[in-house]
Design an enzyme around this catalytic site. Structure first.
Site, PDB file in Angstrom:
ATOM      1  N   ILE A  65      27.051  53.195  19.615  1.00 50.52           N
ATOM      2  CA  ILE A  65      28.316  54.339  20.492  1.00 50.52           C
ATOM      3  C   ILE A  65      26.532  54.370  21.628  1.00 50.52           C
ATOM      4  O   ILE A  65      27.088  54.921  23.274  1.00 50.52           O
ATOM      5  CB  ILE A  65      27.617  55.801  20.338  1.00 50.52           C
ATOM      6  N   HIS A  66      25.145  53.847  21.938  1.00 51.92           N
ATOM      7  CA  HIS A  66      24.786  53.108  22.748  1.00 51.92           C
ATOM      8  C   HIS A  66      24.941  52.050  23.770  1.00 51.92           C
ATOM      9  O   HIS A  66      23.840  52.620  24.279  1.00 51.92           O
ATOM     10  CB  HIS A  66      23.814  54.006  22.595  1.00 51.92           C
TER      11      HIS A  66
END
Length: 202
Positions: A89-90
């Site tokens: 997600i990053h």
């Protein structure tokens, strides 16, 4: 402390120590919040959280990278005709990049990886989260869920709870993740269904 490590795509990579936590964290918060409202002690909540974490697995895919706010552009490039399995997600990289294919085939890959983790049998019961990454239209998430639902049914699994939407996102990323929670405790469904006053859960 409880570390949610539901992402089955990567383990001990250049970017991680152990497994990452991704959208399964949303189910964890919802369930533990429910039991906290019931007045459970911290020790009880920790024990419940550990049991939930043991039965919580996720895996995702992305068609575009997340925008990095500091620089105002995506952190890396994915070609218009490609997507990547297992992305974080990053913006952490995933485990394989391929040419775009039908959603049904993408769903089959994610379900296959989850099946290896759970080693499920016919009749096992699950809660499911199809999570948008921030830039995927809701209609496409529901189409993806339709393919997933059919394949889980083919596996002989029972789905007692479903959530589809943008609940854990990355800025402007197009993609989706699939989270399965094996319902080792039937009361977890009550926890997931309990009303809450939050912006995203709805």
């Amino acid at each position: 402390a409880i570390i949610v490590d539901d992402d089955i795509a990567m383990e001990d990579s250049t970017y991680t120590a152990g497994r990452r936590g991704i959208a399964g964290t949303v189910f964890m918060h919802k369930i533990i919040g429910y039991y906290a409202d019931q007045g459970k002690s911290l020790n009880d909540l920790k024990a419940i959280a550990e049991k939930v974490n043991d039965n919580l697995k996720s895996i995702g895919l992305a068609l575009t990278a997340a925008t990095v706010p500091e620089v105002g552009k995506p952190g890396f490039d994915i070609a218009d005709d490609e997507f990547e399995y297992g992305i974080g997600i990053h913006g952490e990289p995933g485990y394989r990049r391929e040419k775009i294919k039908p959603a049904k085939e993408m769903a089959a890959e994610l379900i296959g990886r989850l099946k290896e983790e759970f080693n499920w049998t016919t009749g096992d019961r699950f809660a499911v989260l199809v999570n948008g990454m921030g830039g995927t239209p809701l209609m496409e998430l529901y189409l993806f869920w339709n393919d997933i639902q059919g394949q889980l049914g083919d596996e002989g699994l029972e789905v007692d709870f479903v959530k589809v939407g943008d609940l854990m996102t990355s800025l402007e990323m197009q993609g989706a993740s699939l989270t399965l929670l094996k319902l080792e405790d039937a009361d977890w469904v009550s926890a997931l269904q309990a009303p809450v006053n939050t912006a995203a859960w709805g």
